[in-house]
Design a protein around this motif. Structure first.
Motif, PDB file in Angstrom:
ATOM      1  N   ASN A  44      40.425  43.124  45.034  1.00 58.58           N
ATOM      2  CA  ASN A  44      41.087  43.900  43.981  1.00 58.58           C
ATOM      3  C   ASN A  44      41.160  43.062  42.712  1.00 58.58           C
ATOM      4  O   ASN A  44      42.228  42.624  42.294  1.00 58.58           O
ATOM      5  N   CYS A  88      43.869  43.365  39.658  1.00 63.25           N
ATOM      6  CA  CYS A  88      45.319  43.334  39.846  1.00 63.25           C
ATOM      7  C   CYS A  88      45.915  42.058  39.250  1.00 63.25           C
ATOM      8  O   CYS A  88      45.703  40.959  39.762  1.00 63.25           O
ATOM      9  N   ARG A 129      49.061  41.252  39.180  1.00 60.94           N
ATOM     10  CA  ARG A 129      50.123  40.715  40.052  1.00 60.94           C
ATOM     11  C   ARG A 129      49.521  39.729  41.041  1.00 60.94           C
ATOM     12  O   ARG A 129      49.998  38.624  41.204  1.00 60.94           O
ATOM     13  N   ARG A 184      47.757  46.891  40.621  1.00 61.11           N
ATOM     14  CA  ARG A 184      46.786  47.994  40.703  1.00 61.11           C
ATOM     15  C   ARG A 184      46.602  48.335  42.170  1.00 61.11           C
ATOM     16  O   ARG A 184      45.604  47.989  42.793  1.00 61.11           O
ATOM     17  N   CYS A 198      44.206  47.750  49.577  1.00 61.45           N
ATOM     18  CA  CYS A 198      45.097  46.566  49.595  1.00 61.45           C
ATOM     19  C   CYS A 198      45.661  46.344  50.990  1.00 61.45           C
ATOM     20  O   CYS A 198      45.996  45.214  51.352  1.00 61.45           O
ATOM     21  N   CYS A 255      45.998  42.208  51.420  1.00 56.82           N
ATOM     22  CA  CYS A 255      46.990  41.536  50.573  1.00 56.82           C
ATOM     23  C   CYS A 255      48.373  41.628  51.214  1.00 56.82           C
ATOM     24  O   CYS A 255      48.805  42.712  51.632  1.00 56.82           O
ATOM     25  N   MET A 276      51.142  41.646  49.904  1.00 61.01           N
ATOM     26  CA  MET A 276      52.117  42.432  49.141  1.00 61.01           C
ATOM     27  C   MET A 276      51.908  43.942  49.322  1.00 61.01           C
ATOM     28  O   MET A 276      52.580  44.751  48.684  1.00 61.01           O
ATOM     29  N   ALA A 277      50.974  44.322  50.197  1.00 62.31           N
ATOM     30  CA  ALA A 277      50.515  45.712  50.248  1.00 62.31           C
ATOM     31  C   ALA A 277      51.647  46.723  50.482  1.00 62.31           C
ATOM     32  O   ALA A 277      51.694  47.763  49.823  1.00 62.31           O
ATOM     33  N   CYS A 300      53.766  47.083  47.335  1.00 60.91           N
ATOM     34  CA  CYS A 300      53.047  47.754  46.239  1.00 60.91           C
ATOM     35  C   CYS A 300      52.789  49.223  46.558  1.00 60.91           C
ATOM     36  O   CYS A 300      52.810  50.072  45.676  1.00 60.91           O
TER      37      CYS A 300
END
Ligand code: SF4
Length: 389
Positions: free
Chosen positions: A31, A34, A36, A283, A288, A292, A294-295, A298
């Motif tokens: 990604n 993104c 972040r 994004r 994600c 990731c 943090m998925a 987010c």
């Protein structure tokens, strides 16, 4: 270190930077838009810890069974100085590998220190580049610059020197059945291999040689047809290399992103953590979820604000410039006048909305036409006279 180092320390709240590995570096390419993720990764923030502190832990990692199976398969392929691997390269891929020298770089005289191992990797690869000496270099310890910090990569891979070029050999335990493997697993392996190719190219360049002496063709070794028999497949990782380079270059320009953020921003644990994370634009896309930490946070955020990305990256790209589903629907219904730069998108949305309404109308009409006729109403029963009054 870059001039951003103090800022990056503050973002981590004073915690030690988290080391990257091939999986985390490869995931950077999943990604690239993104901010972040870009900021958190450049700062070496422990995203897993942040996600847990926010109440959105993401379960990642292989099962113990998969790890054990992978280790057993790798040991088998590498046993006796990679005897099985050599048979595969010679007979399976038809490579004319005459004589073989095998160097295991996992330890240096019993010492597992990363710096020492990296120095030995450099020395042996320099000799191989100069003299052609050495064929298989197992567990080379490589280094890659990530956001201004060197990240050590400790691959299970083998650097294989053949005809003056190095190839990365990656051993994976997912099965190849009738020449086919799970596309997602192959794609992930290709991304990780590309990280090693890039790190190996950097090292070759540092040693004063043409980085192209590291091939973009890697060999993926996997068990075949539910057996433990290995099969090797050449994979061209040029597309993954291009994305990776772009994303790494973006990380090293992290100063631009930081300049837009509040000067006191920190991801240290505390009451203001969620607010701090939301300060940096994300994004989110369903992809994600596979790469990731943090998925879950987010995704929740994207759903709450009706972000178009929550519907998938292709939808967001098709709606280029529209951030929320609500705006897209309002434009489609004609309830909102588009700005000049959104006029074309708005026209397409209105057309799509009309076509959808028409299709629904036609489907309804067809259903009505095909419906069996309603049964005729039964005649009213005669009321016996004796009960009529
Ligand atoms: S999960 Fe969040 S931080 Fe991670 S890449 Fe996706 S949007 Fe960016």
């Amino acid at each position: 270190m870059t001039e951003t180092a103090p800022d990056l320390d503050r973002l981590r709240g004073g915690a030690a930077p988290r080391n990257h590995d091939a999986r985390t570096i490869a995931a950077l390419t999943a990604n690239p838009g993104c901010a972040r993720r870009g900021v958190m990764d450049a700062a070496g923030v422990d995203k897993d810890a942040v996600a847990r502190a926010l109440g959105f832990p993401a379960p990642f990692g292989q099962s113990q069974f998969a790890i054990t199976r992978g280790n057993v398969f790798e040991q088998q392929v590498k046993a006796d100085g990679c005897a099985e691997l050599l048979t595969l390269l010679r007979e399976g891929l038809g490579l004319d590998v005459p004589e073989v020298a095998y160097d295991d770089l996992e330890t240096v005289a019993g010492n597992e220190g990363r710096e020492l191992r990296h120095i030995r990797t450099r020395r042996l690869l320099a000799r191989a580049l100069e003299t052609g000496e050495g064929t298989l270099f197992d567990h080379p310890l490589l280094r890659l610059d990530i956001g201004g910090r060197p990240a050590y990569l400790e691959p299970d891979v083998i650097a294989f020197q053949f005809a003056g070029r190095f190839h990365v050999i990656e051993i994976k335990s997912f099965a190849v059945v009738d020449g086919q493997a799970e596309p997602e697993q192959v794609a992930a392996a290709a991304r990780q291999s590309a990280v090693y190719v890039l790190a190996l190219r950097d090292l070759v360049a540092e040693l004063g040689h043409d980085p192209e002496r590291v091939s973009h063709e890697v060999f993926l070794v996997c068990p075949e047809n539910f057996s433990n028999r290995p099969a090797a497949t050449p994979v061209d990782v040029r597309p993954q290399l291009a994305v990776l380079r772009r994303q790494l270059a973006r990380l090293t320009r992290i100063d631009d992103i930081l300049a837009e953020l509040p000067a006191d921003l920190t991801f240290a644990p505390g009451e203001r953590l969620a607010e701090a994370v939301r300060t940096v634009e994300a994004r989110y896309a369903p992809e994600c979820m596979a790469g990731c930490e943090m998925a879950f946070f987010c995704r929740d955020e994207a759903r709450a604000c009706g972000a178009t990305g929550a519907l998938g990256r292709s939808v967001r790209d098709d709606l280029g410039g529209l951030d929320t589903i609500g705006t897209a629907l309002a434009l489609a219904d004609g309830d909102l006048d588009p700005a000049a730069d959104l006029a074309e998108t708005a026209a397409q949305l209105r057309l799509a909305s009309l076509l959808r309404a028409e299709a629904l109308e036609n489907a309804e009409a067809r259903r009505a036409a095909e419906a069996p006729p309603a049964p005729a109403a039964a005649p009213a029963a005669a009321i016996p006279e004796s009960r009529a009054s």
